[in-house]
Design a protein around this motif. Structure first.
Motif, PDB file in Angstrom:
ATOM      1  N   ILE A 178       2.143   8.539   3.588  1.00  0.00           N
ATOM      2  CA  ILE A 178       1.449   7.666   4.538  1.00  0.00           C
ATOM      3  C   ILE A 178       1.962   6.246   4.358  1.00  0.00           C
ATOM      4  CG2 ILE A 178      -0.781   6.751   5.288  1.00  0.00           C
ATOM      5  CD1 ILE A 178      -0.564   9.709   5.827  1.00  0.00           C
ATOM      6  N   GLY A 179       2.250   5.583   5.458  1.00  0.00           N
ATOM      7  CA  GLY A 179       2.737   4.211   5.383  1.00  0.00           C
ATOM      8  C   GLY A 179       1.622   3.243   5.069  1.00  0.00           C
ATOM      9  N   THR A 180       1.448   2.927   3.782  1.00  0.00           N
ATOM     10  CA  THR A 180       0.418   1.984   3.349  1.00  0.00           C
ATOM     11  C   THR A 180       1.020   1.023   2.319  1.00  0.00           C
ATOM     12  OG1 THR A 180      -0.389   3.189   1.411  1.00  0.00           O
ATOM     13  CG2 THR A 180      -1.269   3.854   3.557  1.00  0.00           C
ATOM     14  N   PRO A 181       0.307  -0.067   1.998  1.00  0.00           N
ATOM     15  CA  PRO A 181       0.810  -1.020   1.007  1.00  0.00           C
ATOM     16  C   PRO A 181       1.032  -0.420  -0.379  1.00  0.00           C
ATOM     17  CG  PRO A 181      -0.913  -2.027   2.322  1.00  0.00           C
ATOM     18  CD  PRO A 181      -0.888  -0.576   2.696  1.00  0.00           C
ATOM     19  N   ILE A 182       0.427   0.740  -0.675  1.00  0.00           N
ATOM     20  CA  ILE A 182       0.569   1.310  -2.018  1.00  0.00           C
ATOM     21  C   ILE A 182       2.016   1.669  -2.331  1.00  0.00           C
ATOM     22  CG2 ILE A 182       0.216   3.762  -1.449  1.00  0.00           C
ATOM     23  CD1 ILE A 182      -1.643   3.904  -3.925  1.00  0.00           C
ATOM     24  N   TRP A 183       2.796   1.982  -1.284  1.00  0.00           N
ATOM     25  CA  TRP A 183       4.201   2.332  -1.512  1.00  0.00           C
ATOM     26  C   TRP A 183       4.981   1.168  -2.107  1.00  0.00           C
ATOM     27  CZ3 TRP A 183       7.309   6.603  -1.254  1.00  0.00           C
ATOM     28  CH2 TRP A 183       6.706   7.781  -0.812  1.00  0.00           C
ATOM     29  N   GLY A 184       4.630  -0.032  -1.701  1.00  0.00           N
ATOM     30  CA  GLY A 184       5.339  -1.199  -2.206  1.00  0.00           C
ATOM     31  C   GLY A 184       4.886  -1.657  -3.570  1.00  0.00           C
ATOM     32  N   SER A 185       3.853  -0.993  -4.130  1.00  0.00           N
ATOM     33  CA  SER A 185       3.309  -1.434  -5.417  1.00  0.00           C
ATOM     34  C   SER A 185       3.462  -0.395  -6.515  1.00  0.00           C
ATOM     35  CB  SER A 185       1.829  -1.784  -5.256  1.00  0.00           C
ATOM     36  OG  SER A 185       1.075  -0.638  -4.892  1.00  0.00           O
ATOM     37  N   ILE A 186       4.247   0.663  -6.258  1.00  0.00           N
ATOM     38  CA  ILE A 186       4.351   1.720  -7.267  1.00  0.00           C
ATOM     39  C   ILE A 186       5.339   1.386  -8.374  1.00  0.00           C
ATOM     40  CG2 ILE A 186       3.643   3.506  -5.650  1.00  0.00           C
ATOM     41  CD1 ILE A 186       6.547   4.386  -5.440  1.00  0.00           C
ATOM     42  N   GLY A 187       6.130   0.321  -8.175  1.00  0.00           N
ATOM     43  CA  GLY A 187       7.000  -0.123  -9.255  1.00  0.00           C
ATOM     44  C   GLY A 187       8.453   0.265  -9.129  1.00  0.00           C
ATOM     45  N   LEU A 188       8.909   0.645  -7.931  1.00  0.00           N
ATOM     46  CA  LEU A 188      10.323   0.979  -7.718  1.00  0.00           C
ATOM     47  C   LEU A 188      11.036  -0.181  -7.043  1.00  0.00           C
ATOM     48  CD1 LEU A 188      10.145   4.666  -6.395  1.00  0.00           C
ATOM     49  CD2 LEU A 188      10.875   3.901  -8.665  1.00  0.00           C
TER      50      LEU A 188
END
Length: 250
Positions: free
Chosen positions: A184-194
């Motif tokens: 799902i396109g959410t802000p969590i993708w940008g905060s996972i550390g990659l």
């Protein structure tokens, strides 16, 4: 405007962005009164604009017992009993197995599992008969992604917990289910550390397996949440509904 949730009171944690925000907006559109909880006071305040009489904003952290107690107290003072609990607050961090020490494990379990469980436990005396609890798990309990073992395990624990809790709360007339978001396109993708380039490569690889050919949106999960928490789902107990664009069958 439909009113599938008219007259119901819902509590949504992690409501300031992503899936939680979409659920809050959708529940309002469906006639519910909502208590929204997260650390970002400004983002929560935006949800209430124009709907102040139906929205209670409470700021806090699901890992802080005093904050959860305050959420329960303020919600019951404002709305009385509650009908729906969605402990959506969660975090996802890439942690290689070699770095998965106790602190790293506790960091994600404290939010994703313990925080969700304690949110529901605090409200238990106030959930009306016919009420519903909806946990947010993940499609990653069914597939493996390197570096996400802790995150996936925390959600797998939540999935198992929800199934057992469904049996325990059934005599009280409270349904318990889970929704498992896929990509799902959410802000969590940008905060996972990659790093950005690695994140893009992963997204491309994942997208290739999705039947719609694109990531889903938070609204896809919100629509499922409305159904599972409405009377239309009155005969669904202890289930996990996977909303993943077909990833786990591709």
């Amino acid at each position: 405007m439909s009113n599938h949730l008219a007259g119901k009171v819902a509590v949504i944690t992690g409501a300031s962005s992503g899936i939680g925000r979409s659920i809050a907006d959708k529940f309002l559109a469906q006639g519910a009164k909502i208590a929204v909880f997260a650390r970002n006071a400004k983002a929560l305040a935006e949800i209430a604009v124009g709907n102040e009489e139906r929205v209670l904003v409470v700021t806090g952290d699901v890992t802080n017992a005093a904050d959860l107690e305050r959420l329960v107290a303020e919600t019951t003072k404002r709305f009385g009993g509650v009908d729906i609990i969605i402990p959506n607050a969660g975090i996802a961090k890439v942690v290689p197995f070699a770095d998965s020490d106790v602190a790293a494990i506790n960091h994600q379990f404290d939010v994703n599992f313990t925080g969700a469980v304690q949110t529901v436990r605090g409200f238990l005396p106030h959930i009306r008969k016919g009420g519903s609890v909806l946990f947010v798990t993940t499609f990653l309990t069914q597939v493996g992604f390197p570096g996400l073992a802790i995150y996936s395990a925390s959600k797998a624990a939540l999935k198992s917990f929800s199934q057992t809790l469904a049996a325990e709360l059934a005599p009280l007339g409270i349904r318990v289910n889970s929704v498992a978001p896929g990509p799902i396109g959410t802000p969590i993708w940008g905060s996972i550390g990659l790093p950005a380039d690695v994140l893009q490569a992963v997204a491309t690889q994942v997208t290739a397996r999705l039947m719609p050919g694109a990531f889903g949106g938070p609204a896809d999960i919100a629509e499922t949440a409305v159904f599972l928490c409405s009377d239309a789902a009155k005969n669904i107990w202890g289930q996990e509904i996977v909303v993943d664009g077909g990833y786990t069958i591709g």
